[in-house]
Motif scaffolding. Structure first.
Motif, PDB file in Angstrom:
ATOM      1  N   ALA A  17       0.826  -1.203   0.000  1.00  0.00           N
ATOM      2  CA  ALA A  17       0.000   0.000   0.000  1.00  0.00           C
ATOM      3  C   ALA A  17       0.863   1.257   0.000  1.00  0.00           C
ATOM      4  O   ALA A  17       0.588   2.218  -0.727  1.00  0.00           O
ATOM      5  N   LEU A  18       1.926   1.238   0.795  1.00  0.00           N
ATOM      6  CA  LEU A  18       2.820   2.398   0.861  1.00  0.00           C
ATOM      7  C   LEU A  18       3.528   2.619  -0.474  1.00  0.00           C
ATOM      8  O   LEU A  18       3.619   3.740  -0.961  1.00  0.00           O
ATOM      9  N   GLY A  19       4.003   1.534  -1.087  1.00  0.00           N
ATOM     10  CA  GLY A  19       4.702   1.655  -2.359  1.00  0.00           C
ATOM     11  C   GLY A  19       3.788   2.006  -3.516  1.00  0.00           C
ATOM     12  O   GLY A  19       4.204   2.658  -4.469  1.00  0.00           O
ATOM     13  N   LEU A  20       2.525   1.586  -3.414  1.00  0.00           N
ATOM     14  CA  LEU A  20       1.591   1.768  -4.526  1.00  0.00           C
ATOM     15  C   LEU A  20       0.897   3.119  -4.504  1.00  0.00           C
ATOM     16  O   LEU A  20       0.779   3.784  -5.537  1.00  0.00           O
ATOM     17  N   ILE A  21       0.440   3.541  -3.317  1.00  0.00           N
ATOM     18  CA  ILE A  21      -0.322   4.796  -3.251  1.00  0.00           C
ATOM     19  C   ILE A  21       0.464   5.922  -2.589  1.00  0.00           C
ATOM     20  O   ILE A  21      -0.041   7.023  -2.428  1.00  0.00           O
ATOM     21  N   GLY A  22       1.712   5.635  -2.171  1.00  0.00           N
ATOM     22  CA  GLY A  22       2.575   6.693  -1.659  1.00  0.00           C
ATOM     23  C   GLY A  22       2.311   7.118  -0.236  1.00  0.00           C
ATOM     24  O   GLY A  22       2.837   8.096   0.247  1.00  0.00           O
ATOM     25  N   GLY A  23       1.475   6.413   0.478  1.00  0.00           N
ATOM     26  CA  GLY A  23       1.195   6.765   1.864  1.00  0.00           C
ATOM     27  C   GLY A  23      -0.106   6.143   2.311  1.00  0.00           C
ATOM     28  O   GLY A  23      -0.890   5.666   1.493  1.00  0.00           O
ATOM     29  N   GLY A  24      -0.354   6.146   3.601  1.00  0.00           N
ATOM     30  CA  GLY A  24      -1.601   5.605   4.124  1.00  0.00           C
ATOM     31  C   GLY A  24      -1.499   4.156   4.554  1.00  0.00           C
ATOM     32  O   GLY A  24      -2.205   3.721   5.452  1.00  0.00           O
ATOM     33  N   GLY A  25      -0.601   3.398   3.917  1.00  0.00           N
ATOM     34  CA  GLY A  25      -0.473   1.989   4.256  1.00  0.00           C
ATOM     35  C   GLY A  25      -0.038   1.766   5.686  1.00  0.00           C
ATOM     36  O   GLY A  25      -0.444   0.795   6.330  1.00  0.00           O
ATOM     37  N   SER A  26       0.763   2.694   6.188  1.00  0.00           N
ATOM     38  CA  SER A  26       1.284   2.532   7.550  1.00  0.00           C
ATOM     39  C   SER A  26       0.193   2.585   8.602  1.00  0.00           C
ATOM     40  O   SER A  26       0.394   2.123   9.725  1.00  0.00           O
ATOM     41  N   ILE A  27      -0.971   3.129   8.253  1.00  0.00           N
ATOM     42  CA  ILE A  27      -2.035   3.248   9.246  1.00  0.00           C
ATOM     43  C   ILE A  27      -2.623   1.878   9.603  1.00  0.00           C
ATOM     44  O   ILE A  27      -3.342   1.728  10.584  1.00  0.00           O
ATOM     45  N   LEU A  28      -2.290   0.858   8.810  1.00  0.00           N
ATOM     46  CA  LEU A  28      -2.765  -0.495   9.116  1.00  0.00           C
ATOM     47  C   LEU A  28      -1.820  -1.243  10.056  1.00  0.00           C
ATOM     48  O   LEU A  28      -2.136  -2.328  10.526  1.00  0.00           O
ATOM     49  N   THR A  29      -0.649  -0.667  10.350  1.00  0.00           N
ATOM     50  CA  THR A  29       0.368  -1.376  11.127  1.00  0.00           C
ATOM     51  C   THR A  29      -0.119  -1.748  12.519  1.00  0.00           C
ATOM     52  O   THR A  29       0.022  -2.895  12.956  1.00  0.00           O
ATOM     53  N   VAL A  30      -0.692  -0.790  13.244  1.00  0.00           N
ATOM     54  CA  VAL A  30      -1.151  -1.068  14.608  1.00  0.00           C
ATOM     55  C   VAL A  30      -2.257  -2.117  14.640  1.00  0.00           C
ATOM     56  O   VAL A  30      -2.188  -3.059  15.435  1.00  0.00           O
TER      57      VAL A  30
ATOM     58  N   ILE B 108       0.962  15.698   3.966  1.00  0.00           N
ATOM     59  CA  ILE B 108       0.987  16.015   2.530  1.00  0.00           C
ATOM     60  C   ILE B 108       0.150  17.250   2.181  1.00  0.00           C
ATOM     61  O   ILE B 108       0.649  18.169   1.520  1.00  0.00           O
ATOM     62  N   PRO B 109      -1.121  17.342   2.633  1.00  0.00           N
ATOM     63  CA  PRO B 109      -1.878  18.576   2.334  1.00  0.00           C
ATOM     64  C   PRO B 109      -1.218  19.817   2.930  1.00  0.00           C
ATOM     65  O   PRO B 109      -1.248  20.891   2.321  1.00  0.00           O
ATOM     66  N   ALA B 110      -0.619  19.667   4.121  1.00  0.00           N
ATOM     67  CA  ALA B 110       0.035  20.810   4.761  1.00  0.00           C
ATOM     68  C   ALA B 110       1.232  21.287   3.936  1.00  0.00           C
ATOM     69  O   ALA B 110       1.467  22.493   3.800  1.00  0.00           O
ATOM     70  N   LEU B 111       1.979  20.347   3.369  1.00  0.00           N
ATOM     71  CA  LEU B 111       3.130  20.715   2.539  1.00  0.00           C
ATOM     72  C   LEU B 111       2.681  21.453   1.272  1.00  0.00           C
ATOM     73  O   LEU B 111       3.330  22.399   0.833  1.00  0.00           O
ATOM     74  N   VAL B 112       1.565  21.002   0.705  1.00  0.00           N
ATOM     75  CA  VAL B 112       1.041  21.637  -0.503  1.00  0.00           C
ATOM     76  C   VAL B 112       0.518  23.043  -0.195  1.00  0.00           C
ATOM     77  O   VAL B 112       0.796  24.005  -0.908  1.00  0.00           O
ATOM     78  N   ILE B 113      -0.222  23.153   0.926  1.00  0.00           N
ATOM     79  CA  ILE B 113      -0.877  24.429   1.253  1.00  0.00           C
ATOM     80  C   ILE B 113       0.079  25.414   1.923  1.00  0.00           C
ATOM     81  O   ILE B 113       0.116  26.597   1.576  1.00  0.00           O
ATOM     82  N   LEU B 114       0.864  24.928   2.873  1.00  0.00           N
ATOM     83  CA  LEU B 114       1.685  25.828   3.693  1.00  0.00           C
ATOM     84  C   LEU B 114       3.052  26.134   3.106  1.00  0.00           C
ATOM     85  O   LEU B 114       3.692  27.098   3.509  1.00  0.00           O
ATOM     86  N   SER B 115       3.540  25.293   2.174  1.00  0.00           N
ATOM     87  CA  SER B 115       4.848  25.607   1.586  1.00  0.00           C
ATOM     88  C   SER B 115       4.855  25.543   0.062  1.00  0.00           C
ATOM     89  O   SER B 115       5.909  25.593  -0.563  1.00  0.00           O
ATOM     90  N   LYS B 116       3.635  25.422  -0.516  1.00  0.00           N
ATOM     91  CA  LYS B 116       3.481  25.513  -1.979  1.00  0.00           C
ATOM     92  C   LYS B 116       4.284  24.473  -2.753  1.00  0.00           C
ATOM     93  O   LYS B 116       4.850  24.762  -3.803  1.00  0.00           O
ATOM     94  N   LEU B 117       4.336  23.240  -2.253  1.00  0.00           N
ATOM     95  CA  LEU B 117       5.054  22.179  -2.967  1.00  0.00           C
ATOM     96  C   LEU B 117       4.130  21.501  -3.973  1.00  0.00           C
ATOM     97  O   LEU B 117       2.945  21.312  -3.700  1.00  0.00           O
ATOM     98  N   PRO B 118       4.650  21.093  -5.139  1.00  0.00           N
ATOM     99  CA  PRO B 118       3.871  20.236  -6.038  1.00  0.00           C
ATOM    100  C   PRO B 118       3.550  18.916  -5.333  1.00  0.00           C
ATOM    101  O   PRO B 118       4.293  18.489  -4.446  1.00  0.00           O
TER     102      PRO B 118
ATOM    103  N   GLY C 163       7.083  12.830  -1.578  1.00  0.00           N
ATOM    104  CA  GLY C 163       8.464  12.438  -1.289  1.00  0.00           C
ATOM    105  C   GLY C 163       8.997  13.092  -0.031  1.00  0.00           C
ATOM    106  O   GLY C 163       9.638  12.443   0.803  1.00  0.00           O
ATOM    107  N   THR C 164       8.710  14.379   0.139  1.00  0.00           N
ATOM    108  CA  THR C 164       9.176  15.109   1.324  1.00  0.00           C
ATOM    109  C   THR C 164       8.503  14.587   2.587  1.00  0.00           C
ATOM    110  O   THR C 164       9.138  14.473   3.640  1.00  0.00           O
ATOM    111  N   SER C 165       7.217  14.242   2.480  1.00  0.00           N
ATOM    112  CA  SER C 165       6.496  13.731   3.656  1.00  0.00           C
ATOM    113  C   SER C 165       7.074  12.400   4.116  1.00  0.00           C
ATOM    114  O   SER C 165       7.137  12.133   5.326  1.00  0.00           O
TER     115      SER C 165
END
Length: 265
Positions: A15-28, A172-182, A188-190
């Motif tokens: 899930a992490l490799g395919l969608i770039g995030g969110g998969g880790s939320i299943l760990t716990v 990810i949304p915070a990086l896009v909104i607060l620092s104007k990243l593509p 990648g930064t997240s």
């Protein structure tokens, strides 16, 4: 059940490799319900697993030049400090029994799992909803909203410290909104921020915590293997199209945890 748990660990990485995030939320949930690990210990294990998998996941973004180091440092510092202090000082002082409602005792483990489930509900919403604002794919002038970055970093750090989740759906949304990243650069930064704060947060775990490091490394190895599978699949499958479906799955899991820890406990 352990075999199912190891298979599920691979899917966390996929899930992490395919969608770039969110998969880790299943760990716990995997650790608690499939490996029967105590919830408090599971959040500590999750920090290491999430951190290690995020390190591996971020490598391809580094190679493509999709990691903004300055942004990672500015966003990462308040988050790293918050998660370390949370694991070192806040989690240990949470009482084993918080309060009683009739015959229902809300323990530390139940509280953390319910908090985690609520986080899953928010994460699922962010995956399911259609984005009305177009993601910026063209370079924007780099700017930082420092007060908001500080607040967001602390909130994400505390949540990560409490429940062991990476919090990519918040970062990810915070990086896009607060620092104007593509968007791609934000992903990648997240991953770099998540890797740093999760691993440093794990280091803040109390010395008295008994950990099975062999077990932890096994789960991490399976999850990392899943990342490589996920990244290979991402070349043939558009992960963004799978994100809403994964979001619905996370939603169902979140509701299941709430029901299991309250009505079925």
């Amino acid at each position: 059940m352990d075999t199912v748990g190891y298979i599920a660990s691979v899917f966390i990485g996929i899930a992490l490799g395919l969608i770039g995030g969110g998969g880790s939320i299943l760990t716990v949930p995997v650790l608690v319900y499939l490996f029967r690990v105590d919830a408090v210990l599971a959040t500590a294990y999750s920090l290491f697993i999430v951190g290690a998998t995020s390190v591996v996941g971020s490598v391809s973004y580094f190679k493509k030049g999709l990691v903004n180091t300055k942004t990672a440092v500015i966003f990462g510092i308040p988050s790293i400090v918050a998660v370390f202090l949370t694991r070192a000082y806040i989690v240990p002082i949470i009482p084993q029994e918080l309060f009683i409602l009739g015959s229902f005792v809300v323990t530390k483990s139940i509280f953390l799992l319910l908090l985690f489930a609520v986080l899953m509900l928010f994460a699922s919403y962010s995956m399911i909803k259609k984005r009305n604002t177009p993601a910026m794919e063209t370079p924007q002038k780099q700017q930082f909203n420092y007060p908001m970055i500080l607040i967001e970093g602390i909130v994400v750090g505390v949540l990560t410290g409490l429940v062991g989740a990476g919090g990519g759906f918040l970062i990810i949304p915070a990086l896009v909104i607060l620092s104007k990243l593509p968007m791609k650069e934000a992903v990648g930064t997240s991953l770099v921020i998540i890797a740093a704060k999760s691993l440093i947060g794990f280091m803040g775990e109390g010395a008295g915590t008994a950990m099975d490091y062999i077990f932890l490394l096994k789960i991490t190895t399976f999850a990392v293997a899943g990342i490589f599978i996920g990244m290979a699949l991402s070349k043939k499958i558009d992960g963004t199209k799978l994100k809403p479906a994964f979001g619905w799955f996370v939603l169902v899991m979140g509701i299941y945890i709430i029901i299991k820890e309250t009505l079925l406990h």
